[in-house]
Design a protein around this motif. Structure first.
Motif, PDB file in Angstrom:
ATOM      1  N   ARG A 144       0.836  -1.212   0.000  1.00  0.00           N
ATOM      2  CA  ARG A 144       0.000   0.000   0.000  1.00  0.00           C
ATOM      3  C   ARG A 144       0.869   1.260   0.000  1.00  0.00           C
ATOM      4  NH1 ARG A 144      -4.871  -0.666   4.469  1.00  0.00           N
ATOM      5  NH2 ARG A 144      -5.892  -2.534   3.624  1.00  0.00           N
ATOM      6  N   GLU A 145       1.896   1.229   0.851  1.00  0.00           N
ATOM      7  CA  GLU A 145       2.770   2.399   0.976  1.00  0.00           C
ATOM      8  C   GLU A 145       3.503   2.673  -0.337  1.00  0.00           C
ATOM      9  OE1 GLU A 145       4.492   4.964   4.282  1.00  0.00           O
ATOM     10  OE2 GLU A 145       2.680   3.783   3.989  1.00  0.00           O
ATOM     11  N   GLU A 146       3.958   1.614  -0.978  1.00  0.00           N
ATOM     12  CA  GLU A 146       4.705   1.786  -2.222  1.00  0.00           C
ATOM     13  C   GLU A 146       3.812   2.304  -3.333  1.00  0.00           C
ATOM     14  OE1 GLU A 146       8.419  -0.530  -4.033  1.00  0.00           O
ATOM     15  OE2 GLU A 146       6.592  -1.727  -3.964  1.00  0.00           O
ATOM     16  N   ASN A 147       2.532   1.929  -3.308  1.00  0.00           N
ATOM     17  CA  ASN A 147       1.603   2.443  -4.313  1.00  0.00           C
ATOM     18  C   ASN A 147       1.468   3.962  -4.220  1.00  0.00           C
ATOM     19  OD1 ASN A 147       1.016   0.010  -5.525  1.00  0.00           O
ATOM     20  ND2 ASN A 147      -0.754  -0.409  -4.221  1.00  0.00           N
ATOM     21  N   VAL A 148       1.671   4.493  -3.003  1.00  0.00           N
ATOM     22  CA  VAL A 148       1.564   5.942  -2.781  1.00  0.00           C
ATOM     23  C   VAL A 148       2.902   6.637  -3.018  1.00  0.00           C
ATOM     24  CG1 VAL A 148       1.078   7.728  -1.066  1.00  0.00           C
ATOM     25  CG2 VAL A 148      -0.321   5.652  -1.134  1.00  0.00           C
ATOM     26  N   LYS A 149       3.975   6.061  -2.447  1.00  0.00           N
ATOM     27  CA  LYS A 149       5.280   6.735  -2.473  1.00  0.00           C
ATOM     28  C   LYS A 149       6.173   6.306  -3.626  1.00  0.00           C
ATOM     29  CE  LYS A 149       5.672   7.586   2.505  1.00  0.00           C
ATOM     30  NZ  LYS A 149       6.519   7.373   3.718  1.00  0.00           N
ATOM     31  N   GLY A 150       5.863   5.173  -4.254  1.00  0.00           N
ATOM     32  CA  GLY A 150       6.708   4.689  -5.343  1.00  0.00           C
ATOM     33  C   GLY A 150       8.105   4.363  -4.865  1.00  0.00           C
ATOM     34  N   ALA A 151       9.106   4.820  -5.600  1.00  0.00           N
ATOM     35  CA  ALA A 151      10.499   4.513  -5.285  1.00  0.00           C
ATOM     36  C   ALA A 151      10.971   5.181  -3.995  1.00  0.00           C
ATOM     37  CB  ALA A 151      11.398   4.940  -6.443  1.00  0.00           C
ATOM     38  N   ASP A 152      10.191   6.121  -3.446  1.00  0.00           N
ATOM     39  CA  ASP A 152      10.574   6.771  -2.192  1.00  0.00           C
ATOM     40  C   ASP A 152      10.321   5.891  -0.971  1.00  0.00           C
ATOM     41  OD1 ASP A 152      11.426   9.063  -3.480  1.00  0.00           O
ATOM     42  OD2 ASP A 152       9.466  10.037  -3.360  1.00  0.00           O
ATOM     43  N   PHE A 153       9.571   4.798  -1.166  1.00  0.00           N
ATOM     44  CA  PHE A 153       9.328   3.899  -0.037  1.00  0.00           C
ATOM     45  C   PHE A 153      10.618   3.181   0.339  1.00  0.00           C
ATOM     46  CE2 PHE A 153       8.488  -0.515   1.311  1.00  0.00           C
ATOM     47  CZ  PHE A 153       7.894  -0.248   2.544  1.00  0.00           C
ATOM     48  N   ARG A 154      10.925   3.161   1.667  1.00  0.00           N
ATOM     49  CA  ARG A 154      12.146   2.521   2.149  1.00  0.00           C
ATOM     50  C   ARG A 154      11.865   1.316   3.042  1.00  0.00           C
ATOM     51  NH1 ARG A 154      17.142   4.388   2.436  1.00  0.00           N
ATOM     52  NH2 ARG A 154      17.349   3.712   4.608  1.00  0.00           N
ATOM     53  N   SER A 155      11.095   1.535   4.099  1.00  0.00           N
ATOM     54  CA  SER A 155      10.879   0.449   5.051  1.00  0.00           C
ATOM     55  C   SER A 155       9.686   0.767   5.938  1.00  0.00           C
ATOM     56  CB  SER A 155      12.127   0.234   5.916  1.00  0.00           C
ATOM     57  OG  SER A 155      12.477   1.434   6.593  1.00  0.00           O
ATOM     58  N   LEU A 156       9.199  -0.280   6.619  1.00  0.00           N
ATOM     59  CA  LEU A 156       8.050  -0.133   7.505  1.00  0.00           C
ATOM     60  C   LEU A 156       7.989  -1.335   8.424  1.00  0.00           C
ATOM     61  CD1 LEU A 156       4.514   1.083   6.644  1.00  0.00           C
ATOM     62  CD2 LEU A 156       4.749  -1.225   7.568  1.00  0.00           C
ATOM     63  N   ALA A 157       7.560  -1.113   9.667  1.00  0.00           N
ATOM     64  CA  ALA A 157       7.358  -2.210  10.619  1.00  0.00           C
ATOM     65  C   ALA A 157       5.891  -2.269  10.998  1.00  0.00           C
ATOM     66  CB  ALA A 157       8.218  -2.003  11.863  1.00  0.00           C
ATOM     67  N   ALA A 158       5.366  -3.492  11.127  1.00  0.00           N
ATOM     68  CA  ALA A 158       3.992  -3.701  11.578  1.00  0.00           C
ATOM     69  C   ALA A 158       4.043  -4.409  12.925  1.00  0.00           C
ATOM     70  CB  ALA A 158       3.217  -4.532  10.563  1.00  0.00           C
ATOM     71  N   LEU A 159       3.473  -3.785  13.940  1.00  0.00           N
ATOM     72  CA  LEU A 159       3.427  -4.352  15.287  1.00  0.00           C
ATOM     73  C   LEU A 159       1.999  -4.796  15.568  1.00  0.00           C
ATOM     74  CD1 LEU A 159       4.701  -4.842  18.124  1.00  0.00           C
ATOM     75  CD2 LEU A 159       4.027  -2.491  18.691  1.00  0.00           C
ATOM     76  N   SER A 160       1.815  -6.099  15.792  1.00  0.00           N
ATOM     77  CA  SER A 160       0.490  -6.652  16.028  1.00  0.00           C
ATOM     78  C   SER A 160       0.286  -6.889  17.512  1.00  0.00           C
ATOM     79  CB  SER A 160       0.325  -7.979  15.268  1.00  0.00           C
ATOM     80  OG  SER A 160      -0.939  -8.563  15.544  1.00  0.00           O
ATOM     81  N   LEU A 161      -0.782  -6.316  18.058  1.00  0.00           N
ATOM     82  CA  LEU A 161      -1.090  -6.412  19.482  1.00  0.00           C
ATOM     83  C   LEU A 161      -2.326  -7.275  19.688  1.00  0.00           C
ATOM     84  CD1 LEU A 161      -0.703  -2.637  20.459  1.00  0.00           C
ATOM     85  CD2 LEU A 161       1.071  -4.399  20.325  1.00  0.00           C
ATOM     86  N   GLY A 162      -2.245  -8.214  20.605  1.00  0.00           N
ATOM     87  CA  GLY A 162      -3.389  -9.074  20.880  1.00  0.00           C
ATOM     88  C   GLY A 162      -3.044 -10.110  21.926  1.00  0.00           C
ATOM     89  N   HIS A 163      -3.610 -11.302  21.757  1.00  0.00           N
ATOM     90  CA  HIS A 163      -3.300 -12.400  22.672  1.00  0.00           C
ATOM     91  C   HIS A 163      -1.802 -12.701  22.633  1.00  0.00           C
ATOM     92  CE1 HIS A 163      -7.582 -12.976  23.071  1.00  0.00           C
ATOM     93  NE2 HIS A 163      -7.681 -13.001  21.760  1.00  0.00           N
TER      94      HIS A 163
END
Length: 407
Positions: free
Chosen positions: A204-223
């Motif tokens: 999703r991020e790359e679709n918006v930023k294109g080649a400017d996308f570098r990295s991303l972390a997803a933190l999942s909270l739950g059980h």
């Protein structure tokens, strides 16, 4: 000079590129495919002819909005070329989705997962029955299923569909490919759930930023607590990983974790950990296998009303998460952090601790607090991640089998 085998490899690679372009942009005309892929018109003509002959794609006509002139001829995937089954294993349920080759959802249902002491063996039998049921409901034969894509929290084998450890079954390993043979001939893949979330968010991020996308972390909270990281490589590709974040050490000889060790991040930030702290239960108490969200909602309501111990439970959870994230960012790079999962409903209570934990890092003090954003639709992201990964695998496999078979 290219040999016959190397020429074939180039053709296969270009065929996969064409299919990937149709997946990303939808039905396209010949010239549009050429523009997006930067392949010559002659190459696109040859590839689309081969793919059409192999019954992988088909032509459709789109009439101009004015209703005048010749209709545009578009290429798209043949929906009946094959099917994908997506199996999402969560703490309390298993979801089955049937998807056609174009990526269209055909059917979906969920079944409650029993907390059975027999564990993995009975669960595998239930998965077999669920797979058969999702096909029977749509009257599709097993032979038409090209791939079964499974996800779970926990540790998965990087090269085989083996669940090595999970919060549900502990150390009872499950080899899904072996478990489904000989009845199922379809390819089986297995991924960590939060890895799929990170991959979907990255797309999703790359679709918006294109080649400017570098990295991303997803933190999942739950059980349980999960982390997925996606980073753009120097060659323009992507590297996606799911470090065992929830079971990183937060405090030596600390609270007892579901994994059996002491002091894990999850032993302070998982739902069972927040419950344990809020009720001032000893830290060496065996963790509950499953905590209803309604119980956490009650603790959160008390915390928002100013109840000291309830607020402290969420702050401690946030601090464990922030400290863990600070270590991850110190070893990688400063990147945006998307917070997902059922625990996002308590982000207002966790935020102070998360930021405090992050702020203790030298990197954060030097470069500033990373962007923290809440993304509530985790289940949609998990499914997106499945589709992105599984359909790409199918495209590669089907090009080799289908185009060669059509020669």
């Amino acid at each position: 000079m290219l040999t016959k085998s190397s020429t074939e490899l180039v053709r296969q690679r270009n065929s996969v590129l064409v299919l990937a372009t149709l997946r990303r942009h939808g039905p396209l005309a010949h010239t549009e495919i050429s523009d997006h892929t930067r392949l010559s018109s002659a190459t696109v003509s040859a590839i689309t002819a081969d793919l059409e002959k192999a019954e992988i794609i088909e032509k459709s006509e789109q009439q101009a909005a004015s209703g005048r002139g010749r209709p545009r001829v578009l290429f798209r995937q043949r929906r009946d070329c094959g099917y994908l089954i997506v199996v999402i294993i969560s703490s309390d349920a298993v979801q089955y989705s049937l998807v056609d080759y174009s990526g269209k959802l055909i059917d979906r249902f969920s079944e409650e997962r029993s907390h059975d002491p027999d564990g993995a063996a009975r669960f595998v039998n239930g998965v077999r029955e669920g797979l058969s049921r999702v096909l029977a409901r749509s009257r599709i034969s097993q032979e038409k299923v090209l791939l079964i894509s499974i996800s779970s929290k926990g540790l998965v084998n990087s090269s085989e569909p083996v669940l090595v450890w999970s919060p549900i079954f502990g150390s009872d390993q499950i080899d899904f490919e072996l478990a489904l043979k000989p009845d199922w001939k379809a390819k089986v893949i297995l991924d960590n759930e939060t890895l799929l979330v990170a991959a979907a968010l990255g797309a999703r991020e790359e679709n918006v930023k294109g080649a400017d996308f570098r990295s991303l972390a997803a933190l999942s909270l739950g059980h349980s607590i999960g982390l997925g990281i996606i980073r753009r490589t120097s060659h323009g590709g992507h590297e996606v990983s799911a470090p065992n974040f929830g079971h990183m050490l937060h405090m030596a000889n600390g609270g007892l974790c579901r994994c059996g060790t002491r002091g894990c991040i999850e032993a302070y930030a998982g739902f069972y950990a927040i419950l344990r702290t809020a009720f001032e239960v000893p830290l060496d108490t065996i963790p509950a296998k499953f905590v209803p969200v309604a119980e956490l909602d009650k603790i959160a309501a008390r915390a928002r009303q100013g109840h000291r111990i309830s607020g402290f439970a969420f702050r401690q959870a946030g601090l464990a998460l922030g400290n863990g994230l600070s270590r991850v960012l110190s070893l990688t790079e400063r990147m945006p952090i998307a917070i997902t999962g059922p625990g996002t409903r308590y982000y207002d209570l966790l935020r102070q601790g998360i930021e405090e934990g992050l702020g203790q890092s030298h990197m954060v003090r030097m470069e500033g607090m990373p962007e923290l954003r809440v993304v509530a639709d985790e289940q949609i992201l998990v499914f997106e991640g499945h589709l992105n990964r599984a359909l790409a695998v199918i495209d590669e496999d089907i090009v080799v089998a289908g185009v060669q078979g059509g020669d």
